[in-house]
Scaffold this active site. Sequence first.
Site, PDB file in Angstrom:
ATOM      1  N   GLY A  15      36.314  44.746  57.002  1.00 22.60           N
ATOM      2  CA  GLY A  15      35.478  44.097  55.995  1.00 22.60           C
ATOM      3  C   GLY A  15      34.536  45.026  55.244  1.00 22.60           C
ATOM      4  O   GLY A  15      33.496  44.588  54.749  1.00 22.60           O
ATOM      5  N   LEU A  97      50.903  35.870  50.446  1.00 26.81           N
ATOM      6  CA  LEU A  97      50.605  34.509  49.990  1.00 26.81           C
ATOM      7  C   LEU A  97      51.844  33.849  49.395  1.00 26.81           C
ATOM      8  O   LEU A  97      52.687  34.505  48.775  1.00 26.81           O
ATOM      9  CB  LEU A  97      49.484  34.536  48.959  1.00 26.81           C
ATOM     10  CG  LEU A  97      48.143  35.078  49.470  1.00 26.81           C
ATOM     11  CD1 LEU A  97      47.095  35.013  48.368  1.00 26.81           C
ATOM     12  CD2 LEU A  97      47.660  34.328  50.706  1.00 26.81           C
ATOM     13  N   ASN A 111      42.408  40.830  44.008  1.00 32.00           N
ATOM     14  CA  ASN A 111      42.748  41.562  45.235  1.00 32.00           C
ATOM     15  C   ASN A 111      42.469  43.037  45.019  1.00 32.00           C
ATOM     16  O   ASN A 111      42.534  43.527  43.893  1.00 32.00           O
ATOM     17  CB  ASN A 111      44.250  41.378  45.533  1.00 32.00           C
ATOM     18  CG  ASN A 111      44.697  42.155  46.758  1.00 32.00           C
ATOM     19  OD1 ASN A 111      44.058  42.103  47.815  1.00 32.00           O
ATOM     20  ND2 ASN A 111      45.783  42.904  46.641  1.00 32.00           N
ATOM     21  N   HIS A 113      43.892  46.777  46.180  1.00 27.96           N
ATOM     22  CA  HIS A 113      45.047  47.432  46.809  1.00 27.96           C
ATOM     23  C   HIS A 113      44.771  48.938  46.870  1.00 27.96           C
ATOM     24  O   HIS A 113      44.330  49.523  45.865  1.00 27.96           O
ATOM     25  CB  HIS A 113      46.312  47.145  45.991  1.00 27.96           C
ATOM     26  CG  HIS A 113      47.525  47.789  46.578  1.00 27.96           C
ATOM     27  ND1 HIS A 113      48.123  47.328  47.743  1.00 27.96           N
ATOM     28  CD2 HIS A 113      48.239  48.876  46.195  1.00 27.96           C
ATOM     29  CE1 HIS A 113      49.150  48.103  48.028  1.00 27.96           C
ATOM     30  NE2 HIS A 113      49.246  49.048  47.121  1.00 27.96           N
ATOM     31  N   ASP A 149      51.273  42.562  45.187  1.00 33.17           N
ATOM     32  CA  ASP A 149      50.650  43.753  44.598  1.00 33.17           C
ATOM     33  C   ASP A 149      51.025  43.941  43.129  1.00 33.17           C
ATOM     34  O   ASP A 149      51.271  45.062  42.657  1.00 33.17           O
ATOM     35  CB  ASP A 149      50.992  45.014  45.422  1.00 33.17           C
ATOM     36  CG  ASP A 149      50.475  44.899  46.850  1.00 33.17           C
ATOM     37  OD1 ASP A 149      49.456  44.207  47.054  1.00 33.17           O
ATOM     38  OD2 ASP A 149      51.088  45.493  47.753  1.00 33.17           O
ATOM     39  N   GLU A 178      37.113  52.499  46.454  1.00 31.06           N
ATOM     40  CA  GLU A 178      37.291  51.034  46.509  1.00 31.06           C
ATOM     41  C   GLU A 178      35.930  50.345  46.462  1.00 31.06           C
ATOM     42  O   GLU A 178      35.736  49.348  45.767  1.00 31.06           O
ATOM     43  CB  GLU A 178      38.016  50.622  47.804  1.00 31.06           C
ATOM     44  CG  GLU A 178      39.467  51.053  47.872  1.00 31.06           C
ATOM     45  CD  GLU A 178      40.184  50.511  49.109  1.00 31.06           C
ATOM     46  OE1 GLU A 178      39.964  49.361  49.498  1.00 31.06           O
ATOM     47  OE2 GLU A 178      40.985  51.276  49.692  1.00 31.06           O
TER      48      GLU A 178
HETATM   49  C1  GAR Z   1      41.337  48.457  52.218  1.00 34.84           C
HETATM   50  O1  GAR Z   1      41.707  49.791  52.099  1.00 34.84           O
HETATM   51  C2  GAR Z   1      42.117  47.586  51.267  1.00 34.84           C
HETATM   52  O2  GAR Z   1      42.384  48.195  50.045  1.00 34.84           O
HETATM   53  C3  GAR Z   1      43.403  47.394  52.044  1.00 34.84           C
HETATM   54  O3  GAR Z   1      42.986  47.211  53.373  1.00 34.84           O
HETATM   55  C4  GAR Z   1      41.761  47.909  53.588  1.00 34.84           C
HETATM   56  C5  GAR Z   1      40.754  46.935  54.143  1.00 34.84           C
HETATM   57  O4  GAR Z   1      39.582  47.592  54.515  1.00 34.84           O
HETATM   58  N1  GAR Z   1      44.141  46.283  51.557  1.00 34.84           N
HETATM   59  C6  GAR Z   1      45.449  46.208  51.603  1.00 34.84           C
HETATM   60  O5  GAR Z   1      46.155  47.077  52.084  1.00 34.84           O
HETATM   61  C7  GAR Z   1      46.024  44.938  51.002  1.00 34.84           C
HETATM   62  N2  GAR Z   1      47.428  45.033  50.914  1.00 34.84           N
HETATM   63  P1  GAR Z   1      38.233  46.801  54.673  1.00 34.84           P
HETATM   64  O6  GAR Z   1      38.536  45.642  55.623  1.00 34.84           O
HETATM   65  O7  GAR Z   1      37.299  47.774  55.305  1.00 34.84           O
HETATM   66  O8  GAR Z   1      37.793  46.326  53.340  1.00 34.84           O
END
Ligand code: GAR
Length: 219
Positions: A15, A97, A111, A113, A149, A178
Amino acid sequence: MTTRKRVAVLISGRGSNMKSLIEAARSEDYPAEIVLVLSNNPDAEGLSFARQEGIAVAAVNHRDYKGDREGFERAVQVVLEEHDVELVALAGFMRLLTPYLVGEWKDRMINIHPALLPSFKGLGTHERALEEGVKLHGATVHYVVPEMDDGPIICQGAVPVLDTDTPDTLAARVLSVEHQIYPRALALVASGKARIKAHKVSTPADDADLGECSLIVPR
Ligand code: GAR
């Protein structure tokens, strides 16, 4: 300011992106408030942070809906409606989803990615970026459409790939970008400044805000 959009953040684990959204939304002039954090994993680390912040949290365990993805999503939808959610931000929500939930939230679900889409859809993005020898990698915030995606791109952040990188060092560099682009993207969507036109996202001509959504981190 006008009313802030009510946002649910959906997570599956750590999270850290959720945290960056919660922190941005602490500012009163941020156009969104995080009213709910929901996870498919009752043990998701991120839930405790949200709880400490006084944000409503919910868990809908996908394991209770074996073979019934839509049933799981219908249960999620009930919780979203209970909280009068207006926008959904997926932040490390690791469930594919169905068209049901995507349809319910058309143009209102975004979202993040960990790759510069349309390159490297799916999992293992950092490993694959290193295997391919790309020199730039990064992250993308996009609207959610039924195809995985895919969907109109709102913000992207690019980082250099170093010869010495491992998947972990590259992941850490991408994660830090991110945390910068997701709050910006959510602000653009919540304020209504991001407009989808012919599958692309733009802002009104007199508004430079989307420019802040192409971020390049120098070496
Ligand atoms: C993040 O790097 C996000 O971009 C990725 O999971 C991680 C979650 O980290 N999402 C995906 O791969 C979606 N397909 P977080 O829980 O620390 O935000």
